[in-house]
Scaffold this active site. Structure first.
Site, PDB file in Angstrom:
ATOM      1  N   GLY A 104      -3.795  -8.377   3.349  1.00  0.00           N
ATOM      2  CA  GLY A 104      -3.069  -8.752   2.134  1.00  0.00           C
ATOM      3  C   GLY A 104      -3.597  -8.037   0.903  1.00  0.00           C
ATOM      4  O   GLY A 104      -3.237  -8.392  -0.221  1.00  0.00           O
ATOM      5  N   LYS A 105      -4.413  -6.980   1.119  1.00  0.00           N
ATOM      6  CA  LYS A 105      -5.028  -6.310  -0.029  1.00  0.00           C
ATOM      7  C   LYS A 105      -4.002  -5.583  -0.901  1.00  0.00           C
ATOM      8  O   LYS A 105      -4.110  -5.608  -2.129  1.00  0.00           O
ATOM      9  CB  LYS A 105      -6.136  -5.351   0.418  1.00  0.00           C
ATOM     10  CG  LYS A 105      -5.709  -4.273   1.384  1.00  0.00           C
ATOM     11  CD  LYS A 105      -6.925  -3.564   1.971  1.00  0.00           C
ATOM     12  CE  LYS A 105      -6.496  -2.426   2.897  1.00  0.00           C
ATOM     13  NZ  LYS A 105      -5.549  -2.816   3.993  1.00  0.00           N
TER      14      LYS A 105
ATOM     15  N   HIS B 225       6.391  -0.885   3.550  1.00  0.00           N
ATOM     16  CA  HIS B 225       5.662  -1.096   2.300  1.00  0.00           C
ATOM     17  C   HIS B 225       6.570  -0.884   1.093  1.00  0.00           C
ATOM     18  O   HIS B 225       6.569  -1.670   0.158  1.00  0.00           O
ATOM     19  CB  HIS B 225       4.476  -0.129   2.212  1.00  0.00           C
ATOM     20  CG  HIS B 225       3.176  -0.746   2.605  1.00  0.00           C
ATOM     21  ND1 HIS B 225       1.995  -0.064   2.600  1.00  0.00           N
ATOM     22  CD2 HIS B 225       2.868  -2.000   3.011  1.00  0.00           C
ATOM     23  CE1 HIS B 225       1.027  -0.860   2.988  1.00  0.00           C
ATOM     24  NE2 HIS B 225       1.528  -2.034   3.252  1.00  0.00           N
TER      25      HIS B 225
ATOM     26  N   ALA C 131       1.219   6.904  -3.901  1.00  0.00           N
ATOM     27  CA  ALA C 131       1.171   6.747  -2.440  1.00  0.00           C
ATOM     28  C   ALA C 131       0.405   7.911  -1.830  1.00  0.00           C
ATOM     29  O   ALA C 131       0.706   9.068  -2.104  1.00  0.00           O
ATOM     30  CB  ALA C 131       2.586   6.698  -1.873  1.00  0.00           C
TER      31      ALA C 131
END
Lengths: 181, 181, 181
Positions: free
Chosen positions: B20-21, B56, B40
């Site tokens: 969950g970072k 993502h 990214a």
């Protein structure tokens, strides 16, 4: 900065690979103001290992006396953790690895180590790896190793005055000495 | 909920895989109220990677501008971490992987990254993996990777204003900004 | 010592292999003073696994009623987490492994589990492994497993009243129940 480890105290510094745990542990010993002894458990079997050992030794500088104790840690602690000396043991993971390679009785040898720690008259700071937070290893030897490492960390943590987890060079205290009243 | 990252501040968010970072880091950037830039570092070499990147991107929604920086992170931070912009770098682990595949001088490139972070005029939140808490990997490349990752995390943590470890989606602060006096 | 888990509460205990997480979780259930139920998710496929299961059972002693639930955890929680009963689920990692081997729809089954946890009338303490903090595994199955484990831990943590990470037998609270006002 880390506060000094008092006389006779036992500190366990845990962390992953390259977490900064050794440097943090060295800081604790240096802050004690006592004579510094570095108990090295590493055995150099290959060039990669030799390079790591040399790099560690260079980064410590000359203020440390180095004692090699790849197998009999209890005797080294008895000999070195005397008054006016502060000892670092770096690290329990290599010591465990050496003991497993020698087909030793790990639980028995861990018991001898714990007894020596309880007897110590100067502060001892032990460095150990956290190896159990990845995926289950494929091979049985690696699984046995991480089981032994986990049990050893638990046993040392149980008698330690202070236990600190180091992540990215930053300390997270899991157990702190009781305040003197 | 996470408190906003102030201007020019550097935050390092560490965690294991699927901890969950990234979501936590995105929450910090969103809470800043500034224009959001997503830097990214992923390079899609195969379908598994492409699916992860797409998932993502979908989970972020349309409020983010995405900039690809698989190699030259310092330049991307210089260009994007300006006033009125808050930047997330997701993630240092893929950037390190790309640099190793390109046979780059990691220590040098990490130095350039640190300099860009110190220069940043808007908040930068960097996501990185904790990869050193499993058993020692069998192959030398994996060992080298986790050594580089550990060193990189330490270097970024040392200059960061805030360092947070995320476990099961929950934050554990390792370093917090000093209170303004 | 750990404080007792109140009625109807959900506690998630995370940790690496041999971190002491099961013992800590058992301490929470014992401290509740309620009748203790041990929901075991292990399936013994080989001698190594049988030995681990037997060692765990011996270390618990006779004060526990053991219920096997390798697959349908939601039903076991509905049946056992009643008033006057405190339940430990040991562990979610084996349950996930069983579900993957059965080619189950993990997200769906995790949803059923969460619903049962919300319905529980007695305290439930769930043990789960942290598996995402090592190097990226070589094989796709191991990568998929750690992704599933990470997501499952996040989902359970999100609804849990308390989440505790155990390192070397020592608890580190990531989430605590709100104080009753």
């Amino acid at each position: 900065m880390p506060s000094p480890a008092p006389r006779g105290s036992v500190t366990l510094v845990l962390g992953g690979a390259r977490s900064g745990k050794s440097r943090f542990a060295e800081g604790l010993v240096t802050a004690s103001g006592l004579e510094r002894v570095y108990v090295a458990t590493a055995q150099a079997f290959d060039d990669e290992m030799r390079a790591r050992i040399a790099a560690h030794r260079d980064s410590r500088g000359g203020a440390w006396r180095t004692v090699d104790a790849p197998r009999d840690l209890a005797a080294a602690i008895d000999a070195e953790a005397t008054e006016n000396h502060a000892v670092i043991v770096d690290c329990l993971t290599l010591w465990l690895s050496n003991a497993l390679l020698a087909d030793a009785d790990i639980e028995h040898e861990a018991g001898l180590l714990l007894e020596a720690l309880v007897r110590a008259r100067g502060p001892v700071v032990l460095v150990s790896n956290e190896v159990g937070s990845g995926i289950v290893p494929d091979n049985a030897l690696a699984r046995a190793f991480r089981d032994h490492q986990g049990r050893l960390n638990q046993r040392v943590a149980a008698i330690a005055d202070r236990v600190t987890l180091v992540v990215a060079g930053l300390p997270l205290d899991l157990k702190l000495p009781k305040e003197p009243s």
